[in-house]
Design an enzyme around this catalytic site. Structure first.
Site, mmCIF file in Angstrom:
data_model
loop_
_atom_site.group_PDB
_atom_site.id
_atom_site.type_symbol
_atom_site.label_atom_id
_atom_site.label_comp_id
_atom_site.label_asym_id
_atom_site.label_seq_id
_atom_site.Cartn_x
_atom_site.Cartn_y
_atom_site.Cartn_z
ATOM 1 N N ASP A 80 0.828 -1.207 0.000
ATOM 2 C CA ASP A 80 0.000 0.000 0.000
ATOM 3 C C ASP A 80 0.860 1.254 0.000
ATOM 4 O O ASP A 80 2.043 1.235 0.342
ATOM 5 C CB ASP A 80 -0.945 0.011 1.200
ATOM 6 C CG ASP A 80 -0.217 0.099 2.539
ATOM 7 O OD1 ASP A 80 0.814 -0.584 2.695
ATOM 8 O OD2 ASP A 80 -0.679 0.843 3.429
ATOM 9 N N GLU A 172 0.185 -1.447 5.522
ATOM 10 C CA GLU A 172 1.233 -1.062 6.475
ATOM 11 C C GLU A 172 1.135 0.405 6.834
ATOM 12 O O GLU A 172 1.387 0.795 7.987
ATOM 13 C CB GLU A 172 2.608 -1.368 5.861
ATOM 14 C CG GLU A 172 3.778 -1.198 6.835
ATOM 15 C CD GLU A 172 4.364 0.207 6.878
ATOM 16 O OE1 GLU A 172 5.209 0.464 7.757
ATOM 17 O OE2 GLU A 172 3.971 1.063 6.043
#
Length: 404
Positions: A80, A172
């Site tokens: 991400d 994350e």
């Protein structure tokens, strides 16, 4: 393919995570990168490639015959990108033979060494940026690209290696990357996250983290008749915030200095809400910071009445140092691998948290390696082709050391 070529490919995929979502992954768009990455891993020769129900990608590279008894080594990066800047329609740009001077990006922003002095040391390299309207996504698609390029090199050159376990996580950037990580299925004895700043960086100590939510209940009456009756929740919220030490904020701290960081604030007369993250490298100091918040809440409840201020504290991650120290070969081998490419390791405490910190406390010792990136989470994010190549070589050097 070289690492930068994988980065250019992955950067174009929109993978911004969403803290407001309660799904995993928090955004379905991360699954597109998961599928592309899984296919790339199969193409370069990985085994047991799988995307689980939560969007985590796992793969293995079986040990070279005769090296099966070597400890399994893990390499981890996240898919991400941060929601702090736009992550859609990313258009990476290569600036060949960068001269170390200011670069005007197409969207109208200027990457200027006066503001970012590190740019001067990138002179002569091939700079990679976005067009200035979005982040680049090198955090952490550079890490993904470097892992994939390193494994591809190992396979193509038939380099001896122990078992390699690869893991790529969603979410994350919103603090959830390690929540559903399949440690048992991953199978590594220890690992490195590849998710940091400049190449040659080795991180094995990070902030201890907590969060706080402050909810304030006011009493709304007509302002013309408010004397000694009204409790303006927004004013109480400001009073709460101003009771915290003003120099203990991120913008005034560095190194091992902790902070209170106000991340959200909204309200009206009847109710208000504050959100904080709390950080300190010293666990006792973090406990003191939490006690300070509790004391302020108690004082305001004493002033305005019980129940006016409700404080909810939640512990987050802890420093990985305690879990890395018994496995310090991870650091020694990383230092040797960095020096082998002609760099001196840079070892600084992380002023934040990583998947590696959470995984270390879950039983997978996992320090962090630099990727060669700069200015993460914003439109000035950049890296260079050459720094990514060095990061790949560092990974290859580490794999070599665990194979001997």
């Amino acid at each position: 393919m070289r690492a930068y070529e994988y980065l250019l490919k992955y950067a174009k995929l929109h993978t911004t995570s969403d803290e407001a979502s309660d799904t995993c992954p928090s955004t379905a768009r991360q699954l597109e990168l998961a599928r592309v990455l899984a296919e790339d891993l199969r193409t370069i020769g990985c085994d047991q490639v799988r995307v689980d129900e939560y969007g985590y990608v796992y793969a293995d590279l079986p040990a070279t015959p005769g090296l099966e008894e070597k400890p399994a080594l893990g390499l981890i990066a996240h898919m991400d990108t941060a929601p702090d800047a736009p992550g859609e329609n990313v258009s990476p740009i290569l600036h060949q033979h960068y001269d170390g001077k200011a670069v005007a990006l197409p969207a109208g922003v200027v990457l200027d060494p006066v503001r970012f002095p590190f740019l001067k040391k990138l002179a002569g390299e091939t700079l990679i940026t976005s067009d200035g309207s979005t982040l680049l996504g090198a955090d952490d698609k550079a890490g993904i690209a470097e892992i994939v390029a390193a494994v591809e090199t190992i396979v193509k050159e038939n380099r001896p290696h122990g078992k390699l376990c690869l893991g790529f996580t969603p979410d994350e950037e919103i603090g959830r990357g390690a929540e559903r990580f399949d440690l048992e299925g991953f199978g590594a004895a220890f690992a490195y996250t590849v998710d940091g700043g400049d190449v040659g960086g080795i991180e094995y100590e990070n902030f201890n983290g907590a969060s706080a939510v402050v909810e304030i209940r006011g009493l709304s009456v007509h302002p013309g008749e408010a004397k000694d009756t009204m409790i303006n929740a927004s004013n109480v919220a400001m009073e709460f915030h101003m009771a915290l030490p003003q120099m203990d904020r991120p913008e005034h701290t560095q190194g091992r200095e902790g902070f209170f960081h106000l991340t959200q604030m909204y309200g009206d007369v009847s109710e208000a809400k504050l959100g904080y993250i709390i950080r300190d490298h010293d666990l006792d100091k973090l406990a003191h910071r939490k006690e300070m918040l509790e004391h302020i809440a108690d004082c305001l409840n004493g002033k305005y009445g019980a129940g006016t201020v409700k404080l909810e504290l939640r512990d987050g991650y802890r420093s990985m140092l305690e879990k890395i120290e018994p496995h310090f070969h991870l650091i020694e081998n990383a230092r040797a691998a960095v020096r082998a490419v002609g760099l001196e390791p840079e070892e600084n405490p992380v002023r934040g948290g990583t998947d590696g910190a959470v995984l270390s406390w879950k039983g997978l010792p996992c320090p962090n390696l630099g990727t060669g990136g700069f200015n993460f989470h914003g439109v000035f994010e950049c890296t260079t082709v050459e720094r990514m190549d060095r990061a790949v070589q560092i990974l290859l050097n580490i794999v070599d050391r665990y194979a001997t």
